[in-house]
Scaffold this motif. Structure first.
Motif, PDB file in Angstrom:
ATOM      1  N   GLY A  34      -0.298  -4.471  -6.012  1.00 45.11           N
ATOM      2  CA  GLY A  34       0.949  -4.684  -5.290  1.00 45.11           C
ATOM      3  C   GLY A  34       0.794  -5.102  -3.849  1.00 45.11           C
ATOM      4  O   GLY A  34       1.697  -4.890  -3.036  1.00 45.11           O
ATOM      5  N   ASN A  85       3.179  -3.944   4.278  1.00 50.14           N
ATOM      6  CA  ASN A  85       3.105  -3.482   2.893  1.00 50.14           C
ATOM      7  C   ASN A  85       1.697  -3.026   2.535  1.00 50.14           C
ATOM      8  O   ASN A  85       1.511  -1.994   1.878  1.00 50.14           O
ATOM      9  CB  ASN A  85       3.546  -4.600   1.943  1.00 50.14           C
ATOM     10  CG  ASN A  85       3.523  -4.163   0.489  1.00 50.14           C
ATOM     11  OD1 ASN A  85       4.171  -3.192   0.105  1.00 50.14           O
ATOM     12  ND2 ASN A  85       2.760  -4.874  -0.323  1.00 50.14           N
ATOM     13  N   ARG A 131       0.438   0.757   1.316  1.00 46.92           N
ATOM     14  CA  ARG A 131      -0.166   0.963   0.001  1.00 46.92           C
ATOM     15  C   ARG A 131      -1.613   1.418   0.070  1.00 46.92           C
ATOM     16  O   ARG A 131      -2.134   1.992  -0.881  1.00 46.92           O
ATOM     17  CB  ARG A 131      -0.057  -0.317  -0.843  1.00 46.92           C
ATOM     18  CG  ARG A 131       1.372  -0.596  -1.297  1.00 46.92           C
ATOM     19  CD  ARG A 131       1.442  -1.820  -2.183  1.00 46.92           C
ATOM     20  NE  ARG A 131       2.779  -1.999  -2.713  1.00 46.92           N
ATOM     21  CZ  ARG A 131       3.225  -1.457  -3.838  1.00 46.92           C
ATOM     22  NH1 ARG A 131       2.427  -0.684  -4.558  1.00 46.92           N
ATOM     23  NH2 ARG A 131       4.458  -1.678  -4.251  1.00 46.92           N
TER      24      ARG A 131
END
Length: 246
Positions: A24, A51, A55
């Motif tokens: 992802g 992001n 993560r």
């Protein structure tokens, strides 16, 4: 000849890119990746950073990413075009010693590389020297150790890599450096930021393999299937095997 693995013989960027996507995240394109400072290479650019950071935060997240990367290397990662044929030819050449010194970050890197090279019909056990280092470890003493253990004169030694640190390590061990600009750092960064002479830098896998074969004296026009080096240059280039005089 001491080979580097990631970014020189193995298309590491593709492996990292795909591993990030499967978790992802995004690493960005190769051009932006090459221009980042080492600290930020794996956090992405401005678009990917928020992001990715979220993560990658936490031990389990990093563990999953490492597991994905390891699996990709073992089952899917590829050597750059022409590298497999070059390695097979060099491993078969009489009098030529071939090593691999790498900072590969996968789980059990020796096993990872063994499986990757096996998919390209290359036996890792055929190499004369193998060293898997930590990310912070300097390659210089390992280059020197390989040269001294195999009793090779420095003038007959080459080392390759895709980072400025590889260039410094080769010079520090008394070896001629082959530096590629298609891996972790581009030509502009290598020459402009670090001052690596342009003559040592190779822009593509084809340019690198052609240059190395020329240096080794392999006959021009061969199909790369294990032919012997040109006889006129064997003594000058390849005969530094164990026991040769400086």
């Amino acid at each position: 000849m001491i080979f580097d693995a990631d970014g020189t013989t193995i298309d590491a960027f593709h492996a990292i890119e795909q591993s990030f996507l499967r978790n992802g995240m995004a690493i960005g394109d190769l051009q932006r990746f090459q221009k980042r400072r080492k600290l930020f290479k794996y956090l992405g650019g401005l678009r990917e950073f928020p992001n990715n950071l979220r993560r990658q935060f936490g031990k389990q997240s990093r563990k999953r990413l490492l597991a994905t990367l390891t699996e990709f290397y073992r089952e899917e990662a590829r050597l750059y075009p022409g590298i497999a044929a070059l390695l097979r030819r060099m491993l078969e050449a009489p009098g030529l010693r071939v090593g691999l010194v790498t900072r590969n970050v996968t789980v059990e890197p020796a096993e990872t590389l063994r499986r990757l090279f096996r998919r390209h019909d290359i036996d890792l056990d055929a190499f004369d020297h193998l060293a898997c280092l930590s990310l912070r470890e300097d390659k210089t003493p390992h280059f020197r150790q390989a040269r001294e253990r195999l009793v090779i004169h420095p003038a007959r030694c080459y080392a390759c890599g895709d980072e400025y640190s590889d260039y410094v390590a080769a010079l520090g061990a008394g070896m001629y450096p082959f530096i590629v600009a298609y891996g972790a750092e581009d030509r502009q960064r290598l020459t402009g930021t670090y001052g690596v002479p342009d003559a040592f830098i190779h822009a593509s896998p084809a340019e690198f393999t052609n240059s190395l074969q020329h240096a080794l004296g392999f006959a021009a026009g061969s199909d790369g299937g294990g032919a012997e080096p040109a006889a006129s240059t064997i003594d000058a280039t390849l005969a530094g095997a164990a026991g040769s005089a400086p």
